[in-house]
Motif scaffolding. Structure first.
Motif, short mmCIF file in Angstrom:
data_model
loop_
_atom_site.label_atom_id
_atom_site.label_comp_id
_atom_site.label_asym_id
_atom_site.label_seq_id
_atom_site.Cartn_x
_atom_site.Cartn_y
_atom_site.Cartn_z
N THR A 178 0.84 -1.20 0.00
CA THR A 178 0.00 0.00 0.00
C THR A 178 0.87 1.24 0.00
N LEU B 26 0.66 5.57 0.37
CA LEU B 26 -0.13 6.74 0.76
C LEU B 26 0.44 7.94 0.02
N VAL C 256 -3.77 4.76 -0.49
CA VAL C 256 -4.45 5.65 0.45
C VAL C 256 -4.27 7.04 -0.14
N VAL D 24 -4.87 11.06 -0.14
CA VAL D 24 -5.07 12.15 0.80
C VAL D 24 -5.17 13.47 0.04
N GLU E 138 -8.33 3.58 -0.14
CA GLU E 138 -8.87 4.28 1.02
C GLU E 138 -8.71 5.77 0.79
N LEU F 5 -8.66 9.65 2.51
CA LEU F 5 -8.55 10.44 3.74
C LEU F 5 -8.66 11.91 3.36
N ARG G 1 -4.08 12.97 12.09
CA ARG G 1 -4.87 11.82 11.63
C ARG G 1 -4.14 11.04 10.55
N VAL G 2 -3.51 11.76 9.61
CA VAL G 2 -2.77 11.07 8.55
C VAL G 2 -1.54 10.36 9.13
N GLU H 70 -1.26 9.13 12.12
CA GLU H 70 -1.74 7.93 12.81
C GLU H 70 -2.02 6.80 11.82
N ARG H 71 -2.54 7.17 10.66
CA ARG H 71 -2.77 6.14 9.63
C ARG H 71 -1.45 5.52 9.18
N ASP I 76 -0.24 2.94 11.70
CA ASP I 76 -1.16 1.85 12.01
C ASP I 76 -0.51 0.51 11.64
N ARG J 294 -2.33 -1.97 9.33
CA ARG J 294 -2.53 -1.63 7.92
C ARG J 294 -1.27 -0.92 7.41
#
Length: 259
Positions: free
Chosen positions: A3, A5, A29, A31, A53, A55, A67-68, A70-71, A74, A77
């Motif tokens: 994955t 981001l 992901v 954003v 996903e 965001l 928040r990003v 924290e993703r 994670d 994931r």
């Protein structure tokens, strides 16, 4: 499946990264600030069998950046590739009494890059693998105001990050594009014919070159022979000469902006 981001993923270089990675089989992901555009882009890749996903985040908002981050951390994931692409032109004068534009630029293109790279680097180092791409600019090699200063920071920061990550299985690369035909330059008002045509690059070709450099473990990527040559000249030119060229480019850019 791995994955990635990507920030600033709905247009320009960010969208080109998403397209290239999806073609290679990566899940994504995405954003960005515009939720409708995020969902539109996501639907396109889901239609090609990719897991996507979205965001919605404004990276000038520190809560959204958290928040990003924290993703990225994670553990359930994992993100194997971070592309810090979100950014915009800074036209405000360094002498302006209104610092709002400079403050927002700092939040999005300096602080968010550091926070997200740090989060990704920690998570990736724990796993022993991962890659980080921070989108800088060849503008960081010249002296065109606040934007140049920010992009110079991106390159030096990424070099320092690469040093800290050495031996962990994680790499960091600064991408230094030149002028690329994207919404970025259109919004800045500098995509017109007044700028030298030979210096414009295609976003998809630029990303393909960047991904090749990433696979080779390069710490700095400057796609295209023309920009490699220009940056070589700049590295060896007297700084007084670089400042003169920068002033000329700034004047040309200003004359091309709509009144």
């Amino acid at each position: 499946m791995a994955t990635a981001l990507v920030t600033g993923a709905t247009s320009g270089i960010g969208a080109a990264f998403a397209r290239a990675l999806a073609r290679r089989g990566w899940d994504l992901v995405l954003v960005a600030r515009d939720e409708a555009r995020l969902e539109s882009e996501a639907a396109r890749y889901r239609g090609r069998g990719r897991q996507v996903e979205v965001l919605r985040a404004d990276l000038s908002d520190r809560a959204d950046v958290t928040r990003v981050a924290e993703r990225l951390e994670d553990a359930g994931r994992p993100v194997e590739l971070l592309v810090n692409n979100a950014g915009f032109s800074v036209r405000a004068s360094l002498l302006s009494t209104d610092q709002a534009a400079h403050d927002r630029a700092f939040e999005v293109m300096v602080r968010a890059v550091q926070v997200l790279s740090g989060a990704a680097g920690r998570a990736m180092a724990r796993r022993g693998s991962g890659r980080i791409v921070n989108v800088g600019s060849t503008a960081g090699r010249i002296t065109m105001g606040g934007y140049s200063a920010i992009k110079a920071w991106v390159t030096v920061y990424t070099e320092g990050l690469a040093n800290e990550l050495a031996g962990t299985g994680v790499t960091a690369m600064a991408l230094e594009p030149g002028w690329v035909r994207t919404e970025f330059h259109e919004r800045a008002g500098i995509a017109g014919s007044s700028m030298p045509g030979a210096l414009w690059l295609d976003a998809d070709a630029l990303v393909e070159a960047a991904l090749k450099d990433l696979s080779r473990g390069r710490v700095i990527s400057t796609p295209s022979v023309r920009y490699k040559a220009l940056m070589l000249v700049l590295r060896h030119a007297p700084r007084s000469g670089v400042r003169r060229v920068s002033r000329a480019l700034s004047d040309r850019r200003s004359s091309s902006l709509p009144q």
